[in-house]
Design an enzyme around this catalytic site. Structure first.
Site, PDB file in Angstrom:
ATOM      1  N   HIS A  32     -21.700  -1.311  13.060  1.00 44.42           N
ATOM      2  CA  HIS A  32     -20.656  -1.075  12.068  1.00 44.42           C
ATOM      3  C   HIS A  32     -19.787  -2.302  11.787  1.00 44.42           C
ATOM      4  O   HIS A  32     -18.860  -2.224  10.973  1.00 44.42           O
ATOM      5  CB  HIS A  32     -19.766   0.088  12.536  1.00 44.42           C
ATOM      6  CG  HIS A  32     -20.538   1.340  12.852  1.00 44.42           C
ATOM      7  ND1 HIS A  32     -21.217   2.057  11.891  1.00 44.42           N
ATOM      8  CD2 HIS A  32     -20.762   1.987  14.029  1.00 44.42           C
ATOM      9  CE1 HIS A  32     -21.811   3.095  12.462  1.00 44.42           C
ATOM     10  NE2 HIS A  32     -21.560   3.070  13.762  1.00 44.42           N
ATOM     11  N   ILE A  82     -22.695  -0.663   8.308  1.00 45.24           N
ATOM     12  CA  ILE A  82     -22.496   0.633   7.657  1.00 45.24           C
ATOM     13  C   ILE A  82     -21.304   1.372   8.261  1.00 45.24           C
ATOM     14  O   ILE A  82     -20.855   1.081   9.369  1.00 45.24           O
ATOM     15  CB  ILE A  82     -23.756   1.514   7.767  1.00 45.24           C
ATOM     16  CG1 ILE A  82     -24.078   1.816   9.236  1.00 45.24           C
ATOM     17  CG2 ILE A  82     -24.941   0.859   7.066  1.00 45.24           C
ATOM     18  CD1 ILE A  82     -25.223   2.800   9.421  1.00 45.24           C
ATOM     19  N   GLY A 138     -20.789   7.694  10.493  1.00 51.48           N
ATOM     20  CA  GLY A 138     -20.965   9.011   9.884  1.00 51.48           C
ATOM     21  C   GLY A 138     -19.763   9.907  10.104  1.00 51.48           C
ATOM     22  O   GLY A 138     -19.339  10.653   9.209  1.00 51.48           O
TER      23      GLY A 138
END
Length: 743
Positions: free
Chosen positions: A521, A536, A539
């Protein structure tokens, strides 16, 4: 392009359709709709009565005249379906081809089994089964040569489930299903598709078995659109069975228990062994759903192979100490294994940091209660409840025996969080984890990790982490589990609310300060190694965005009204992209899905939030501020009486019923009878899983129905009882009310 194509009407220009039994009822409706959409139609009808006696050309002629009067193309045919060659020849002589055959012709000769004559039996088989065979066979080679064909067989719920007085009819109708399934297999390489429908519609056949009020309500027009779609060149469905009626369509499939092996190698198989294994033979928990003959018999090959090689055999993949797995997973060792308590101590700083991590800002005055510790309403966001539990994902799984997997290939697939009390804004929380179950998905394994978090002795929240271990499948385990907190698809309508938020380019950098230190991340090189162009977003961060969107839109940011959330992580988000949450309100259940606005890709799928009944009261004209309802007493008594037999009812009924109780035209209460999941239960509130059937009725009329003073069918047609969803399941519910609702 897909959206544009989906909007185009289904046309049949240049196609030739043959409909048998088209002089009235369903057949007439099919013929009219095909012609209206450009097809040339052969309208076949012998013109006999319901018992197959007599002959007349008037029925077919009337339908042809109707079609021609509207500018359509049609030709009549008066032959019996046993003369299929003549009927198909009419199509060839008139239009030069045959593309679609709808086998609809039928008669009835109903008697109890003891009273069925040879003639009663033979006529039914000749018209329904042999007639469909003769017509379809006559068209088959023409379809093969042109490499195109669509065929419909008409079965019946009587064939699927049986029906008193219709042994001859039931046998023929289920025979048509077997014929259809085989034609689907043989026709596949020639682009010939064959499907079966089991319609319920008002016709001269159903008049003999259904009340007249129901016959009048079940119009053929509510069945015909399914036939039109299945026969269109763009539809790729084949070898399937559909129940259809009143505008409802459902697809049926076979289900098989895991069964039991009742013999040992080189030993005689005995009836007593069958008797002693009967409960296991009939237990549908973790049932399989074979789709082909090959899948059906593959289990037998496995049994024979294991017996012949003198290996132990178990039909329960999580039982027995001898079970091994080349994938490194051994459910017998891992499932049920507890992970010791962990402590999470925090101050006001951590909830504020979390709120910032999921996009809260002082630009929105409503966010201040989550960002300023001296605010008189200072609170933790409900989804902060995942933070004390996430430590179990950071290495704790590696300590579990039976989980010998590559943890670099473990993905976070789904998340469920249920709140029991608001999370304190500071303190020490203790969490305990347990491996709830492990599922074999072939390409990988799904590990269900349940974590309960406590403040002292009080349960604060419960998390279920669903993680997917890539490459760890194939260990012979079960594929489903009643312990899974399932996702729910949103309704097929525009969302009730949409909220957008632009994520910061540093969103993942900020969120990782909550304790998820995965370099995926933040480190571009590590992200590239994982196949991503950029680091990214977490979630759980995307879930936090969606949860607070729902909390503000439907609960005025009142954390006491937030009960639960479930999401499936579908695709990653790149920090800086815009998260758009679509929401659909269904009572106190809010369906949600989140998209990346720039790409329109869904990143959170099948999600929902359950709000406490208090929010339902606040948003529905103060549902909770009411006098005691008579129906409450009935539901409470039903709950008590079915408590011990819930699992048995789940096997018999396999459905979820929701009751919306009204007073003075307003909804004042909801109850759900869940006889599909787990051991069955009745609870107050909207269905937590999607309801199969929803009943809306006043409190007074409900009491009249369960006391037997008001007939449910009469209540339905009088508008006193409204039913949405699968109306046919109401017959199963009637059994529950009769046996368990008498006060």
């Amino acid at each position: 392009m897909a959206a544009v194509g989906a909007a185009l009407p289904l046309r049949f220009d240049g196609k030739v359709v043959l409909v048998t039994g088209a002089g009235g009822g369903l057949g007439r409706t099919y013929a009219l709709l095909f012609a209206e959409r450009g097809a040339s139609v052969v309208v076949n009808d012998l013109g006999g009565n319901i018992k197959g006696e007599g002959k007349s050309s008037s029925a077919a002629d009337r339908v042809v005249e109707e079609i021609r009067a509207k500018g359509g193309k049609a030709v009549p045919n008066y032959d019996s379906v046993e003369e299929g060659e003549k009927i198909v020849q009419t199509a060839l002589d008139t239009y030069g081809r045959i593309d679609i055959v709808v086998n609809n012709a039928g008669i009835l000769r109903d008697h109890s089994f003891a009273r069925i004559s040879d003639l009663d039996w033979d006529l039914i088989q000749r018209v329904h089964l042999r007639g469909s065979f003769k017509v379809t066979r006559a068209a088959w080679n023409h379809m093969k040569n042109q490499k195109y064909g669509r065929i419909i067989m008409t079965a019946s719920s009587s064939g699927v489930y049986g029906n008193f007085g219709q042994a001859n009819y039931s046998a023929a109708k289920l025979g048509l299903l077997g014929l259809s399934n085989t034609l689907a297999i043989e026709g596949q390489k020639y682009n010939i598709q064959c499907n079966t429908i089991a319609p319920t519609a008002g016709s001269r056949l159903t008049q003999t078995v259904l009340p007249q009020e129901l016959v009048d309500a079940l119009k053929p027009e509510f069945v015909a659109p399914l036939v039109i779609w299945l026969c269109h060149e763009s539809c790729q469905e084949s070898g399937s069975l559909f129940e259809v009626g009143a505008g409802w369509i459902g697809k049926l499939r076979w289900e098989r228990t895991l069964g039991a092996i009742v013999r040992q190698e080189d030993q005689q198989m005995t009836p007593e062994a069958v008797r002693d294994s009967w409960d296991q033979i009939c237990d549908f928990e973790n049932a399989t759903k074979p789709k082909s003959n090959k899948e059906s018999i593959s289990n037998l090959y496995e049994v024979l192979n294991k017996l012949n090689t003198k290996r132990g055999v178990s039909t329960n993949p999580t039982s027995g100490s001898k079970q091994t797995s080349t994938s490194g997973i051994n459910p017998a060792e891992a499932v049920g294994k507890k992970i010791p308590f962990t402590e999470y101590t925090y101050t006001n700083l951590e909830p504020i940091l979390y709120a910032l991590g999921v996009g809260m800002t002082t630009k929105d005055p409503d966010h201040l209660k989550f960002l300023f510790e001296r605010n008189e309403e200072f609170s933790c966001l409900p989804t902060f409840g995942v933070i004390p539990a996430q430590g179990f994902m950071n290495g704790a799984l590696a300590s579990i025996p039976g989980l010998n997997i590559d943890f670099t290939k473990v993905l976070h697939g789904e998340q469920y969080l249920e709140m029991y009390k608001p999370v304190p804004t500071s303190g020490t929380l203790k969490s305990e984890g347990v491996i709830a179950d492990i599922l074999d998905k072939g390409s990988g394994a799904v590990i269900l990790l349940d974590v309960h978090t406590y403040n002292g002795k009080d349960l604060v929240c419960y998390n279920q982490f669903s993680v997917f271990a890539v490459g760890a499948g194939g260990f012979g385990g079960k594929r489903t589990s009643d312990k899974v907190k399932v996702t729910k698809n949103p309704p097929n309508r525009p969302p009730d609310a949409i909220v957008s938020d632009v994520t910061s380019v540093d969103q993942a950098v900020l969120y990782r300060l909550n304790g998820d230190w995965n370099p995926l991340h933040i480190d571009p090189n590590f992200a590239a190694f994982g196949g991503f162009k950029k680091p990214i977003l977490h979630g759980l961060c995307s879930m936090g965005f969606a949860a607070r969107h729902v909390l503000k839109q439907f609960a005025d940011n009142d954390v006491t009204k937030f009960k639960a959330i479930k999401v499936r992580f579908a695709k990653p988000v790149i920090p800086g992209q815009t998260l758009e949450t679509e929401m659909w309100k269904n009572g106190n259940l809010i369906h949600l899905q989140s998209k990346v606005k720039e790409s329109n890709e869904i990143v959170l799928a099948g999600g929902y939030v359950v709000l406490e009944e208090s929010i339902y009261k606040a948003k529905s004209n103060d549902i909770g501020m009411r006098e005691e309802l008579q129906s409450d007493l009935v539901f409470a008594e039903i709950s008590r009486r079915i408590k011990d037999i819930g699992k048995e009812l789940v096997k018999k009924v396999n459905a979820i019923f929701q009751w919306d109780i009204t007073k003075d035209g307003k909804t004042v209460g909801q109850w759900t009878i869940d006889l599909k999941n787990g051991s069955g239960e009745l609870y107050k509130g909207a269905a937590q899983h999607r309801a199969d059937t929803v009943f809306t009725v006043s409190d007074e009329d409900f009491i009249q129905v369960v006391s037997g003073k008001l007939n449910p069918q009469k209540a339905f047609f009088a508008g006193k009882l409204k039913v949405t969803g699968n109306i046919m399941l109401s017959q199963k519910l009637e059994m529950i009310l009769k046996d368990h609702a008498k006060l």
